[in-house]
Design an enzyme around this catalytic site. Sequence first.
Site, PDB file in Angstrom:
ATOM      1  N   THR A  89      68.410  43.186  21.245  1.00 63.20           N
ATOM      2  CA  THR A  89      68.949  41.941  20.983  1.00 63.20           C
ATOM      3  C   THR A  89      70.372  41.828  21.579  1.00 63.20           C
ATOM      4  O   THR A  89      70.841  41.038  21.833  1.00 63.20           O
ATOM      5  CB  THR A  89      69.168  41.997  19.366  1.00 63.20           C
ATOM      6  OG1 THR A  89      67.785  41.824  19.078  1.00 63.20           O
ATOM      7  CG2 THR A  89      69.792  40.728  18.990  1.00 63.20           C
ATOM      8  N   ASN A 168      56.612  39.330  24.523  1.00 58.55           N
ATOM      9  CA  ASN A 168      56.302  40.411  23.350  1.00 58.55           C
ATOM     10  C   ASN A 168      54.895  39.633  22.549  1.00 58.55           C
ATOM     11  O   ASN A 168      54.056  40.446  22.158  1.00 58.55           O
ATOM     12  CB  ASN A 168      57.336  39.998  22.379  1.00 58.55           C
ATOM     13  CG  ASN A 168      58.107  39.056  22.434  1.00 58.55           C
ATOM     14  OD1 ASN A 168      58.465  38.332  22.976  1.00 58.55           O
ATOM     15  ND2 ASN A 168      58.174  38.711  21.139  1.00 58.55           N
ATOM     16  N   ALA A 217      65.083  51.039  23.060  1.00 54.48           N
ATOM     17  CA  ALA A 217      64.492  52.330  22.856  1.00 54.48           C
ATOM     18  C   ALA A 217      63.242  52.334  22.036  1.00 54.48           C
ATOM     19  O   ALA A 217      62.385  53.079  22.225  1.00 54.48           O
ATOM     20  CB  ALA A 217      65.355  53.472  22.330  1.00 54.48           C
ATOM     21  N   CYS A 342      58.413  32.608   8.985  1.00 54.48           N
ATOM     22  CA  CYS A 342      58.497  32.007   7.659  1.00 54.48           C
ATOM     23  C   CYS A 342      59.745  31.152   8.040  1.00 54.48           C
ATOM     24  O   CYS A 342      60.545  31.928   8.117  1.00 54.48           O
ATOM     25  CB  CYS A 342      58.353  33.011   6.875  1.00 54.48           C
ATOM     26  SG  CYS A 342      58.452  32.299   5.130  1.00 54.48           S
TER      27      CYS A 342
HETATM   28  C1  LIG Z   1      61.040  40.642  24.254  1.00 54.97           C
HETATM   29  C2  LIG Z   1      62.147  41.216  23.220  1.00 54.97           C
HETATM   30  N1  LIG Z   1      63.375  41.273  23.478  1.00 54.97           N
HETATM   31  C3  LIG Z   1      64.158  41.530  22.708  1.00 54.97           C
HETATM   32  C4  LIG Z   1      63.686  42.140  21.594  1.00 54.97           C
HETATM   33  C5  LIG Z   1      64.788  42.703  20.509  1.00 54.97           C
HETATM   34  O1  LIG Z   1      65.295  44.070  20.656  1.00 54.97           O
HETATM   35  P1  LIG Z   1      65.684  44.862  19.308  1.00 54.97           P
HETATM   36  O2  LIG Z   1      64.766  45.172  18.498  1.00 54.97           O
HETATM   37  O3  LIG Z   1      66.092  46.229  20.186  1.00 54.97           O
HETATM   38  O4  LIG Z   1      66.890  44.289  19.248  1.00 54.97           O
HETATM   39  C6  LIG Z   1      62.454  42.357  21.282  1.00 54.97           C
HETATM   40  C7  LIG Z   1      62.052  43.332  20.077  1.00 54.97           C
HETATM   41  O5  LIG Z   1      61.216  42.574  19.472  1.00 54.97           O
HETATM   42  C8  LIG Z   1      61.408  41.904  22.204  1.00 54.97           C
HETATM   43  O6  LIG Z   1      60.231  41.983  21.998  1.00 54.97           O
END
Ligand SMILES: Cc1ncc(COP(=O)(O)O)c(C=O)c1O
Length: 420
Positions: A89, A168, A217, A342
């Site tokens: 993030t 994701n 990580a 939600c």
């Molecule tokens: C594609 C993608 N980007 C960013 C993130 C965020 O990563 P973090 O959980 O390390 O903040 C995720 C986590 O779900 C993700 O799947």
Amino acid sequence: MYDKHGAPGGVSRQVKVMRRIYLDHNATTPVRAEVLDAMLPFFRERFGNASSVHGLGQDAHAAIEEARSQTATLIGGRSGEVFFTSGGTEADNLALKGVAFANRDLGDHIVTTVIEHSAVLNSARFLERQGFSVTYLPVDSSGMVDPGDVERAITGRTLLVSVMSGNNEIGTIQPIDEIGTIARRHGVYFHTDAVQVAGKIPIDVEKAQVDLLSLSAHKIYGPKGAGAIYMRKGIRIEPSMHGGHHENNRRAGTENTPGIVGFGRAAELAHTEQAAEYRHLADLRDTLEKRIREEINDAVVNGHPTERLPGTLNVSFPGVEGESLLMRLDLKGIAVSTGSACSSGSIEPSHVLLALGVDPHTALGSVRFSFGRDNTLTDVEYVMTHLPGIVTHLRHVSGKGGAKAVSVSSPGVVSSVARV
Ligand SMILES: Cc1ncc(COP(=O)(O)O)c(C=O)c1O
């Protein structure tokens, strides 16, 4: 499954011990033993601050530099171009906001896609509120971005293109090399969120002409709260944290040495084992997909038929509420997830599935199975002893039990939302 336990008062009785099948590795993964072993000394005797000049500090500094090199190797980059963050993030936020704020004199436009992770989407929305303009590109029904759309969206005011490497929720893998070439040709920075693809498919920042890349990580059996951003040398970026001179002035704050060391070790293992891991995950995913295809009417696989992350299987079960399915599976010890969110007390369908053109009701009946290194074919077998019955039951409850199978797409027909 049953296990013998001593009951209170010395009376022995049989207690039901539930089997646990974790199929939510895109959400997070457990920390590997090797990773934890690498981290532990940095909580204890090797606790120095990497900025300290004395021996303990230098020890921490050296460990962080080793992790930087391990992480750089995973993505084909140079050590000096990897900067540690608190996770994916933060890396996404830094890529979008950092480039936008540092290069405002050059432009005010960003190109991204409608299926990005919220870390990118909400950074882009924030930038819109700061006066930047953002183009959110659509995807086709398999979740694929058209590189031609990227090219057409770039204007003389464009600073940055941000397209995720792999999604994701549905696992669709984007044509990153092509998009990178286009961005480079137009002199625009290219960022890709590679959080989900790292360790699953090879990444090469040079080949893909990537300028910024996000990593996390905890998706590769490392610790939560550790991540990194790759930034090509020479990129102008406004740091999101202001403070000391850590991370070469790109990210202030005392480094999370145990987390970074764990990330480095996880990256090293992921790199070494990537090819074998790919085969293992793809085998599990394909087996589950085949079994669902054979045994459950009307199931629809979301995502690209071939360009898909090896361990990701997103399936819509029309006539079923995804949340109910998730909870019923959980009662059997099977952990999956839905892409729905939600908001204000009601369940909203996944923005990714809606972008694919999946109708909102069907989108709400979708779940994601995401495999990991410890899963086995026995786990798939266990899922299939419960899933068909639960789907039939939920369809019956919702009055959709009578639905008969729709025609199944013939093999080789590329239907982006593959009917199975
Ligand atoms: C594609 C993608 N980007 C960013 C993130 C965020 O990563 P973090 O959980 O390390 O903040 C995720 C986590 O779900 C993700 O799947």
